[in-house]
Design a protein around this motif. Sequence first.
Motif, PDB file in Angstrom:
ATOM      1  N   GLU A 243      -6.259  -4.783  -2.948  1.00 14.19           N
ATOM      2  CA  GLU A 243      -5.210  -3.851  -3.379  1.00 14.19           C
ATOM      3  C   GLU A 243      -3.809  -4.339  -2.972  1.00 14.19           C
ATOM      4  O   GLU A 243      -2.854  -4.266  -3.750  1.00 14.19           O
ATOM      5  CB  GLU A 243      -5.500  -2.477  -2.746  1.00 14.19           C
ATOM      6  CG  GLU A 243      -4.639  -1.338  -3.236  1.00 14.19           C
ATOM      7  CD  GLU A 243      -5.053  -0.806  -4.614  1.00 14.19           C
ATOM      8  OE1 GLU A 243      -6.113  -1.225  -5.120  1.00 14.19           O
ATOM      9  OE2 GLU A 243      -4.290   0.013  -5.169  1.00 14.19           O
ATOM     10  N   ARG A 244      -3.713  -4.850  -1.763  1.00 18.48           N
ATOM     11  CA  ARG A 244      -2.411  -5.295  -1.267  1.00 18.48           C
ATOM     12  C   ARG A 244      -1.826  -6.416  -2.144  1.00 18.48           C
ATOM     13  O   ARG A 244      -0.627  -6.471  -2.402  1.00 18.48           O
ATOM     14  CB  ARG A 244      -2.551  -5.771   0.187  1.00 18.48           C
ATOM     15  CG  ARG A 244      -1.231  -6.142   0.823  1.00 18.48           C
ATOM     16  CD  ARG A 244      -1.398  -6.637   2.246  1.00 18.48           C
ATOM     17  NE  ARG A 244      -0.131  -7.113   2.776  1.00 18.48           N
ATOM     18  CZ  ARG A 244      -0.013  -7.953   3.792  1.00 18.48           C
ATOM     19  NH1 ARG A 244      -1.096  -8.412   4.406  1.00 18.48           N
ATOM     20  NH2 ARG A 244       1.178  -8.342   4.198  1.00 18.48           N
TER      21      ARG A 244
ATOM     22  N   PHE B  42      -2.930  -1.032 -12.436  1.00 21.17           N
ATOM     23  CA  PHE B  42      -3.742  -1.306 -11.248  1.00 21.17           C
ATOM     24  C   PHE B  42      -5.234  -1.158 -11.543  1.00 21.17           C
ATOM     25  O   PHE B  42      -6.050  -1.918 -11.037  1.00 21.17           O
ATOM     26  CB  PHE B  42      -3.331  -0.373 -10.099  1.00 21.17           C
ATOM     27  CG  PHE B  42      -2.103  -0.832  -9.359  1.00 21.17           C
ATOM     28  CD1 PHE B  42      -0.868  -0.926 -10.001  1.00 21.17           C
ATOM     29  CD2 PHE B  42      -2.170  -1.197  -8.022  1.00 21.17           C
ATOM     30  CE1 PHE B  42       0.272  -1.361  -9.320  1.00 21.17           C
ATOM     31  CE2 PHE B  42      -1.033  -1.638  -7.329  1.00 21.17           C
ATOM     32  CZ  PHE B  42       0.189  -1.719  -7.983  1.00 21.17           C
TER      33      PHE B  42
ATOM     34  N   ARG C  25      -0.602  -4.986  -5.461  1.00 21.87           N
ATOM     35  CA  ARG C  25       0.709  -4.332  -5.262  1.00 21.87           C
ATOM     36  C   ARG C  25       1.832  -5.363  -5.172  1.00 21.87           C
ATOM     37  O   ARG C  25       2.907  -5.194  -5.747  1.00 21.87           O
ATOM     38  CB  ARG C  25       0.696  -3.525  -3.954  1.00 21.87           C
ATOM     39  CG  ARG C  25       0.162  -2.126  -4.072  1.00 21.87           C
ATOM     40  CD  ARG C  25       0.643  -1.248  -2.909  1.00 21.87           C
ATOM     41  NE  ARG C  25       0.288  -1.793  -1.601  1.00 21.87           N
ATOM     42  CZ  ARG C  25      -0.835  -1.525  -0.937  1.00 21.87           C
ATOM     43  NH1 ARG C  25      -1.729  -0.704  -1.462  1.00 21.87           N
ATOM     44  NH2 ARG C  25      -1.065  -2.057   0.238  1.00 21.87           N
TER      45      ARG C  25
ATOM     46  N   GLN D 203      -0.507   3.139 -12.781  1.00 22.70           N
ATOM     47  CA  GLN D 203      -1.879   3.356 -12.315  1.00 22.70           C
ATOM     48  C   GLN D 203      -2.917   2.667 -13.218  1.00 22.70           C
ATOM     49  O   GLN D 203      -3.910   2.136 -12.737  1.00 22.70           O
ATOM     50  CB  GLN D 203      -2.168   4.856 -12.181  1.00 22.70           C
ATOM     51  CG  GLN D 203      -1.661   5.376 -10.830  1.00 22.70           C
ATOM     52  CD  GLN D 203      -1.214   6.808 -10.867  1.00 22.70           C
ATOM     53  OE1 GLN D 203      -0.565   7.233 -11.838  1.00 22.70           O
ATOM     54  NE2 GLN D 203      -1.534   7.565  -9.820  1.00 22.70           N
TER      55      GLN D 203
END
Lengths: 373, 373
Positions: B181-182, B214, B185, B211
């Motif tokens: 996830e990092r 992602f 981002r 969203q």
Amino acid sequence: MTTSKPLIVPVPLGARAYDILVGRNILGEGVEQIKKLGVRKVALVTDENVHSLHAERIIKTLADNGVDVAAPVVVPAGESSKSYAVLAKTCDDILATRVERGDLVIALGGGVVGDLAGFAAAIVRRGMRFVQMPTSLLAQVDSSVGGKTGINSSHGKNLVGAFHQPSLVIADTAILDTLPERELRAGYAEVIKYGLINSERFFFWCEENWQQIFAGGPERDEAVAHSCRAKAEVVVRDEFENGDRALLNLGHTFGHALERIVKYDNARLVHGEAVAIGLAQAFRFSARLGLCAGQDAGRVEAHLKSVGLPTRLQDVPGGAGSVDAILDAMTQDKKVKAGTLTFILAKGIGKSFIAHDLNKADVAAFLMDEWNS
Amino acid sequence: MTTSKPLIVPVPLGARAYDILVGRNILGEGVEQIKKLGVRKVALVTDENVHSLHAERIIKTLADNGVDVAAPVVVPAGESSKSYAVLAKTCDDILATRVERGDLVIALGGGVVGDLAGFAAAIVRRGMRFVQMPTSLLAQVDSSVGGKTGINSSHGKNLVGAFHQPSLVIADTAILDTLPERELRAGYAEVIKYGLINSERFFFWCEENWQQIFAGGPERDEAVAHSCRAKAEVVVRDEFENGDRALLNLGHTFGHALERIVKYDNARLVHGEAVAIGLAQAFRFSARLGLCAGQDAGRVEAHLKSVGLPTRLQDVPGGAGSVDAILDAMTQDKKVKAGTLTFILAKGIGKSFIAHDLNKADVAAFLMDEWNS
């Protein structure tokens, strides 16, 4: 210091065009040309030997003429500086001078410094302009012209590098007066190479005038300028070595293999000596294949010998390795294309050509004979 | 594996033109394009993480389709691989595969692998062709496009490198499903950068759709393709960064300084996070100078925060150094020209511009306020 008017050899490469200045004591004229490049600051790279002999005077001349030169970046003398480690240090030292994009790197030295500093200039800040100030005959007639820069890998010579054209080349032939005789001879191998490639006339002229070239007469300037012109013509036809430029490798396929075998140990063999043996071999191999007269091969060898250059595998101090070792060293050469061997061969003096798809067995048999001769 | 039709973003750079393929599971189509390049052999460079996740499948697909791939060159994961030492090893490992000029290097990985392997491709044998297969969002939308390659020096990020365009970019967005996830981002900071530079509409669209980007919906493909198109447009206008290309550095002057201060320690700050802070700072600085509305700066910061990105010096774990340290780190940045500071500032969202000759005292005062805010 007296300053004279240089001979000017243009290298018409479009947006990357530049001039080569050739002559005795032409630093003054060189500095004028550098100022025309409109640089803010200069990082000068040199080696320990050249630094102690010439750097101070040159930096002073630049500074006296209003060019801001940072403290010089000095690398160890010798082929071993064409390494990843010295490249890294050179790049960092150039960055430490805080030169910016648009500023200038000057490579002051022989082929090693030119190749190393030129490559550093190609990659620091993704490319800076640079000026070659070659201080060896080899560098003046060969490595400073044409934009090939690079370092050695354990896999072979010059296997890592960039095509990066200089903005100017300043070949001060008076600097060669301080060169050891052996270095002068080694550079001379590249001079006569240009005759062997495509000018019988130049080769004959060299046979007549080599002593004046070595002594530093006007013949030296003529020989350097002719060599630069000859190289520039080939480079302009084929900047990125997709074709004709390979002609410049006459003597180099054998030569590079020998350098690799002696692990670039200059005490045993310097580049020009390896090329001298390679030139003699290229002609003997051509004669053996029935391409050129044995007389021509003999004449090439005789001239190389008369100036004191090696011509045979047996001339390599400490030995040149086995036939298999030489063959293996050759197949990692950059000139290998899809597994076949490419050689520069000759139909006579001044009649060289690129021979593709050479039979490896023929090369092996030739090398075997060379060993047993 | 299902294979779908990719979106195609052309990068029309004349003799160096290439296509970017974007889509989910497009490896099959990618391999077809690689075959069209007419290569004999491929050296694939990747990092340890990507190697264990994706390399086997990709190498098998290449091999099954008749592309000869040598044993992969695997480098340690992380920014520390953009070093002289890993570059040297990568070049040697590529040479050890005995690929020749005209063959291909594939960079399979994130920005680090792309920059490193691309640079190695630029200098091995003085330049080999290469294909980017970016596996991070950051690499897909930024570093794999535009031909900038390089490594870091102790003097700063990307200070040693080459402009070397890939022959093809294959951006498989399904690969991003395996991304932490990092990392997703961090890459997203570069995505919204394109909106902030010149497309308010794209920024607003990102606010609405982040969203889905992602989560891996079709919005992800759209966002990647839009980013590549936006970057390609700038690169085509200014391939060698003499002008407009600097716009892409929005957020990067502050960002690079922060990365330098944390010594490229990814545990503390990854590139995209540094850029996120830099973007927020560029807008706050613009607002402070009266160039853009404070509301715009607030909106930029709010969106970055909402996706979980840092926006303040105080967000750097372990601290971002003193104002002096940040200023010093900025002045060694490549974008410094003749001693003055160049920033990318904004007159609003989608209205960025290159601001030359910035007053260092203004930057210092701004940073002081940032610290005390």
